[in-house]
Structure formats: structure tokens, C-alpha cells
Motif scaffolding. Structure first.
Motif, PDB file in Angstrom:
ATOM      1  N   GLY A   6    -135.558  30.390  96.895  1.00  0.00           N
ATOM      2  CA  GLY A   6    -135.423  31.746  96.284  1.00  0.00           C
ATOM      3  C   GLY A   6    -136.853  32.244  95.873  1.00  0.00           C
ATOM      4  N   TRP A   8    -143.800  33.075  82.351  1.00  0.00           N
ATOM      5  CA  TRP A   8    -144.509  33.860  83.531  1.00  0.00           C
ATOM      6  C   TRP A   8    -143.517  35.016  83.761  1.00  0.00           C
ATOM      7  N   THR A   9    -144.287  36.140  84.188  1.00  0.00           N
ATOM      8  CA  THR A   9    -143.309  37.220  85.033  1.00  0.00           C
ATOM      9  C   THR A   9    -143.937  37.634  86.184  1.00  0.00           C
ATOM     10  N   ALA A  10    -143.114  38.288  87.095  1.00  0.00           N
ATOM     11  CA  ALA A  10    -143.526  38.773  88.570  1.00  0.00           C
ATOM     12  C   ALA A  10    -142.455  40.065  88.964  1.00  0.00           C
ATOM     13  N   ARG A  17    -128.492  46.705  91.172  1.00  0.00           N
ATOM     14  CA  ARG A  17    -128.025  45.312  91.633  1.00  0.00           C
ATOM     15  C   ARG A  17    -127.065  44.592  90.566  1.00  0.00           C
ATOM     16  N   GLY A  61    -140.570  33.391  92.680  1.00  0.00           N
ATOM     17  CA  GLY A  61    -140.731  32.487  93.716  1.00  0.00           C
ATOM     18  C   GLY A  61    -141.948  32.943  94.171  1.00  0.00           C
ATOM     19  N   LYS A  65    -135.123  31.682  74.652  1.00  0.00           N
ATOM     20  CA  LYS A  65    -135.395  32.800  75.664  1.00  0.00           C
ATOM     21  C   LYS A  65    -134.113  33.610  75.884  1.00  0.00           C
ATOM     22  N   GLN A 104    -126.379  33.517  92.156  1.00  0.00           N
ATOM     23  CA  GLN A 104    -126.866  33.068  93.309  1.00  0.00           C
ATOM     24  C   GLN A 104    -127.301  31.622  93.760  1.00  0.00           C
ATOM     25  N   THR A 106    -133.668  31.515  92.440  1.00  0.00           N
ATOM     26  CA  THR A 106    -132.624  32.632  92.667  1.00  0.00           C
ATOM     27  C   THR A 106    -132.263  33.489  91.445  1.00  0.00           C
ATOM     28  N   THR A 161    -139.635  29.631  81.251  1.00  0.00           N
ATOM     29  CA  THR A 161    -141.114  30.130  81.703  1.00  0.00           C
ATOM     30  C   THR A 161    -141.374  31.626  80.911  1.00  0.00           C
ATOM     31  N   TRP A 194    -133.560  37.118 102.684  1.00  0.00           N
ATOM     32  CA  TRP A 194    -134.004  38.520 102.645  1.00  0.00           C
ATOM     33  C   TRP A 194    -134.714  38.691 104.101  1.00  0.00           C
ATOM     34  N   ASP A 233    -135.927  31.784 101.483  1.00  0.00           N
ATOM     35  CA  ASP A 233    -135.309  32.996 101.370  1.00  0.00           C
ATOM     36  C   ASP A 233    -134.427  33.486 102.384  1.00  0.00           C
ATOM     37  N   MET A 280    -127.297  28.982  97.118  1.00  0.00           N
ATOM     38  CA  MET A 280    -128.695  28.300  97.312  1.00  0.00           C
ATOM     39  C   MET A 280    -128.455  26.646  97.371  1.00  0.00           C
ATOM     40  N   LEU A 296    -135.925  27.179  86.582  1.00  0.00           N
ATOM     41  CA  LEU A 296    -136.615  28.056  85.574  1.00  0.00           C
ATOM     42  C   LEU A 296    -135.890  29.103  85.355  1.00  0.00           C
ATOM     43  N   LEU A 297    -134.564  29.258  85.970  1.00  0.00           N
ATOM     44  CA  LEU A 297    -133.806  30.388  85.877  1.00  0.00           C
ATOM     45  C   LEU A 297    -133.572  30.950  84.369  1.00  0.00           C
TER      46      LEU A 297
HETATM   47  P1  NAD Z   1    -135.618  38.025  92.613  1.00  0.00           P
HETATM   48  O1  NAD Z   1    -134.265  38.749  92.824  1.00  0.00           O
HETATM   49  O2  NAD Z   1    -136.429  38.645  92.864  1.00  0.00           O
HETATM   50  O3  NAD Z   1    -135.554  36.638  93.658  1.00  0.00           O
HETATM   51  C1  NAD Z   1    -134.302  35.903  93.966  1.00  0.00           C
HETATM   52  C2  NAD Z   1    -134.699  35.644  95.583  1.00  0.00           C
HETATM   53  O4  NAD Z   1    -133.582  34.622  95.813  1.00  0.00           O
HETATM   54  C3  NAD Z   1    -134.417  36.976  96.349  1.00  0.00           C
HETATM   55  O5  NAD Z   1    -135.531  37.102  97.280  1.00  0.00           O
HETATM   56  C4  NAD Z   1    -133.201  36.562  97.305  1.00  0.00           C
HETATM   57  O6  NAD Z   1    -133.068  36.954  98.425  1.00  0.00           O
HETATM   58  C5  NAD Z   1    -133.170  34.999  97.298  1.00  0.00           C
HETATM   59  N1  NAD Z   1    -131.813  34.307  97.356  1.00  0.00           N
HETATM   60  C6  NAD Z   1    -130.887  34.302  96.512  1.00  0.00           C
HETATM   61  N2  NAD Z   1    -129.814  33.733  97.131  1.00  0.00           N
HETATM   62  C7  NAD Z   1    -130.160  32.927  98.055  1.00  0.00           C
HETATM   63  C8  NAD Z   1    -129.619  32.177  99.024  1.00  0.00           C
HETATM   64  N3  NAD Z   1    -128.493  31.769  98.864  1.00  0.00           N
HETATM   65  N4  NAD Z   1    -130.641  31.623 100.082  1.00  0.00           N
HETATM   66  C9  NAD Z   1    -131.676  32.356 100.074  1.00  0.00           C
HETATM   67  N5  NAD Z   1    -132.154  32.925  99.357  1.00  0.00           N
HETATM   68  C10 NAD Z   1    -131.514  33.525  98.388  1.00  0.00           C
HETATM   69  O7  NAD Z   1    -135.257  37.476  91.149  1.00  0.00           O
HETATM   70  P2  NAD Z   1    -136.627  37.197  90.068  1.00  0.00           P
HETATM   71  O8  NAD Z   1    -137.131  38.166  89.655  1.00  0.00           O
HETATM   72  O9  NAD Z   1    -137.555  36.167  90.874  1.00  0.00           O
HETATM   73  O10 NAD Z   1    -135.864  35.861  89.106  1.00  0.00           O
HETATM   74  C11 NAD Z   1    -135.345  34.716  89.404  1.00  0.00           C
HETATM   75  C12 NAD Z   1    -134.975  34.151  88.182  1.00  0.00           C
HETATM   76  O11 NAD Z   1    -136.177  33.912  87.390  1.00  0.00           O
HETATM   77  C13 NAD Z   1    -134.154  34.685  87.677  1.00  0.00           C
HETATM   78  O12 NAD Z   1    -133.146  33.782  86.826  1.00  0.00           O
HETATM   79  C14 NAD Z   1    -134.855  35.663  86.428  1.00  0.00           C
HETATM   80  O13 NAD Z   1    -133.936  35.830  85.361  1.00  0.00           O
HETATM   81  C15 NAD Z   1    -135.810  34.769  86.144  1.00  0.00           C
HETATM   82  N6  NAD Z   1    -136.940  35.188  85.484  1.00  0.00           N
HETATM   83  C16 NAD Z   1    -137.560  36.273  86.197  1.00  0.00           C
HETATM   84  C17 NAD Z   1    -139.032  36.766  85.577  1.00  0.00           C
HETATM   85  C18 NAD Z   1    -139.550  38.138  86.228  1.00  0.00           C
HETATM   86  O14 NAD Z   1    -140.723  38.396  85.670  1.00  0.00           O
HETATM   87  N7  NAD Z   1    -139.130  38.523  87.466  1.00  0.00           N
HETATM   88  C19 NAD Z   1    -139.443  36.150  84.597  1.00  0.00           C
HETATM   89  C20 NAD Z   1    -138.865  35.057  83.945  1.00  0.00           C
HETATM   90  C21 NAD Z   1    -137.762  34.564  84.479  1.00  0.00           C
END
Ligand code: NAD
Length: 307
Positions: free
Chosen positions: A7, A126-128, A265, A12, A184, A79, A75, A124, A32, A30, A83, A100-101
Motif C-alpha cells: 500500500g 508521522w504524516t504524509a 472517498r 507508504g 490515537k 483495504q 492500505t 505512528t 493504482w 500498489d 491486500m 501502522l494503520l
Molecule cells: P492512501 O489511500 O494514500 O494509501 C493507500 C494505498 O494503498 C493506495 O495507494 C491504494 O491504491 C493502495 N491499495 C489499497 N488496496 C490495495 C490492494 N489491494 N493492492 C494494492 N494496493 C492497494 O492512505 P494513507 O494516507 O497512506 O493511509 C494509510 C493508513 O495509514 C491509513 O490507515 C491511515 O489512517 C494511516 N495514517 C495515515 C496518515 C497520513 O498522514 N496520511 C498518518 C498516520 C496514519
């Protein structure tokens, strides 16, 4: 030592990028198509606190053939199971898997595919973000707390703590990570759903007495259910942490706002307030606020015709 990032969206890409820059062998997975093509053609672009571009391998999970030493799951919660199913070909009885979801209950899903001694659960700060296919927005700093869910896996887990620390991910092995995961979830359960429903920033939501009553009640429901499942939670300490976060992040729209309102979404609500409502039902603990918040978020998904 081969790491797969399962993911490779926003988070990721952060973890994959930092491991790659530290010279570690890492492959992004991934599904996508535009994102995969952009990274394969032009590399993974980094913007935010600094700019960079790295030619890091990325493919669909079913194209991966080399066995994994380590898999970092990133993911969205809903999802995760699909995965895990697609990773069967690269998992051995030695592959460690880190989750770390955000949200609660993921270990129950992971246990169906991975022996307990190989599961690391964590949290975590961390953010992104993603600016579009192939471009990750990385700002600020963060940390990770993790723990092997089975004591027998603790010693081997330290190898992966070191690996992630060599990539600057600031990881601590936590002797009791579950309360941090719940804390969290409380932050997400009080801010994400509410700001998404009311279409406001964290600071705007936390500005009224009525909102603070909602926050307190949601935290109380989380604590009641958490404690009934054996998780030690200090309600006042969680309130203080949530209030502190609401000040630090006052100007931000939480990620559920970004998912639901900005990008139309599906949300992770079933793994946050929804998980507490479901667990509360099974334990006979009333959680009316978590139930209503979960129903309202799903209703909004329906109004917006999100599938
Ligand atoms: P995101 O939607 O940006 O990334 C998820 C990725 O997984 C997508 O690119 C999607 O295409 C891929 N994916 C999903 N199912 C798949 C499959 N079956 N096969 C292949 N690829 C697949 O999500 P994110 O923001 O990176 O968040 C991921 C997790 O981390 C979530 O639980 C979120 O709550 C947590 N989180 C996010 C942040 C943040 O700042 N974005 C911070 C802390 C925790």
C-alpha cells in the motif's frame, strides 16, 4: 533484507522513500495504475520540507516474486484484507509484518494470514500526503511505537526496529503499545468524523462547549469499551492528549475530511468509532455517540454517492 511496502499511497511512499534513501532494499506495492506508471517512468517525486526524486521499484502485489523479509502494511483499513490475500505468494514463515494503520481491530484480520509471532502492531504520528500520482508531500517529523503481539517474536522484532531507525523513522519498541493505539483511535474518533461531518477544521470544531461535550462523551465510550477488553486507559490523560492535539493541529482538516468531503472517498469510520460501537454491543456497553457518528458518516457517504 527485502522490505515490501504493501500500500504505497501517502504513508507508504514516506516509509518506502526513507528506507530507500537509507540504502535499504525496498519495493513499493500498489494497485493504482497511474501512480505505478508515474513512479516507473519518472521516479517517486518528493515535495514539502525538501525536494527529491528517487527511482524506487514499484509494482502490483501479484507481480512480486521475491520472498519478503519484512512487510509494512499501509492500505486504508477497509483495504487491508484484500491486500493480505494478494501477498500470499511472497510471505514465508519468517516474514515479519508491521501494521501502522489507524483504527482498531486490525490484528484480528492479520492473524488470519500471518502467524502471531510474526505480527508487529504499532502506531505512528508521522504524516504524509499525495499531490497526485507519483508525488508525495512530506512535511514535519514523527515517530513510531511498535510491539510484537507475541512475546516469542520480540527479539526478532528488534532487527526491524533497527532497520526502520536506520531510515530515520524514530521507532521505539513499546512493551505495551495497545493503549497508544487506542489513544490515537480516540484522537481520530473525536476529530476525524466530527470535522468531516461538520465540514470544519479541528480548531473550528473544538471552539464550542457543545463540541467539547461531544468529545468528552466519545472519549468516555472509547475508555469504557477499551477497559472492558482489558486495555488500561487513563481517561483524563487521553482528554488532555486530545485537547493538546486539537490546539497543535487547530488549522488542519483531518484525513477523514480529506477523504469524505474533499475527495469523496470511503472512510475508515468502521475501524474507529464503528469499531468501538460494535465492540460495545458485544460487551453490553452502550455507545450511543459512537453509533450515531458512524451512522452519520455512512449516511454522508451515501448522500455523496461514494462506493
Ligand atoms: P492512501 O489511500 O494514500 O494509501 C493507500 C494505498 O494503498 C493506495 O495507494 C491504494 O491504491 C493502495 N491499495 C489499497 N488496496 C490495495 C490492494 N489491494 N493492492 C494494492 N494496493 C492497494 O492512505 P494513507 O494516507 O497512506 O493511509 C494509510 C493508513 O495509514 C491509513 O490507515 C491511515 O489512517 C494511516 N495514517 C495515515 C496518515 C497520513 O498522514 N496520511 C498518518 C498516520 C496514519
Amino acid at each position: 533484507m527485502l522490505t515490501y511496502i504493501a500500500g504505497s499511497g501517502a504513508m507508504g511512499c514516506r516509509f518506502g522513500y526513507q528506507l530507500f534513501k537509507a540504502g535499504k532494499e525496498v519495493i513499493l506495492l500498489d494497485k493504482w495504475e497511474d501512480h505505478i506508471k508515474a513512479i516507473q517512468k519518472d521516479g517517486l517525486k518528493i515535495v514539502g520540507d525538501h525536494e527529491d526524486c528517487v527511482h524506487i521499484p514499484i509494482m502490483r502485489p501479484e507481480e512480486a516474486t521475491q520472498k519478503a523479509d519484512f512487510i509494512v502494511l499501509f492500505t486504508k483499513a477497509m483495504q487491508l484484507e484484500t491486500m493480505l490475500q494478494s501477498l500470499k505468494g511472497i510471505i514465508t514463515d519468517k516474514t515479519k509484518v508491521l501494521c501502522l494503520l489507524n483504527g482498531l481491530g486490525h490484528e484480528d484480520v492479520i492473524k488470519k494470514y500471518i502467524p502471531e509471532k510474526n505480527i508487529l502492531m504499532g502506531v505512528t504520528v508521522w504524516t504524509a500526503g499525495l499531490k497526485g500520482p507519483g508525488t508525495a508531500l512530506l512535511t514535519a517529523t514523527g515517530s513510531v511505537n511498535l510491539q510484537s503481539i507475541d512475546q516469542s517474536g520480540e527479539k526478532e522484532a528488534m532487527v526491524f526496529v533497527d532497520l526502520l531507525n536506520e531510515a530515520g523513522l524514530k521507532v521505539t519498541y513499546d512493551e505495551d503499545v495497545v493503549p497508544s493505539i487506542w489513544r490515537k483511535a480516540c484522537v481520530n474518533g473525536t476529530m476525524n468524523s466530527t470535522c468531516a461531518l461538520l465540514d470544519c477544521t479541528i480548531g473550528e470544531f473544538f471552539a464550542s462547549e457543545e463540541a467539547l461535550r461531544v468529545v468528552d462523551t466519545i472519549i468516555h465510550e472509547f475508555v469504557m469499551v477499551g477497559e472492558a477488553t482489558g486495555v488500561k486507559l487513563d481517561e483524563q490523560a487521553i482528554k488532555d492528549y486530545v485537547m493538546h492535539t486539537s490546539v497543535v493541529a487547530a488549522g488542519h482538516y483531518p484525513s477523514m475530511h480529506q477523504d469524505l468531503v474533499q475527495n469523496h472517498r470511503l472512510t475508515e469510520i468502521d475501524y474507529i468509532n464503528g469499531a468501538v460501537a460494535k465492540k460495545g454491543d458485544s460487551l453490553g456497553i452502550p455507545t450511543p455517540y459512537c453509533h450515531m457518528i458512524t451512522d452519520l458518516v455512512h449516511a454522508k457517504e451515501h448522500v455523496l454517492k461514494i462506493q
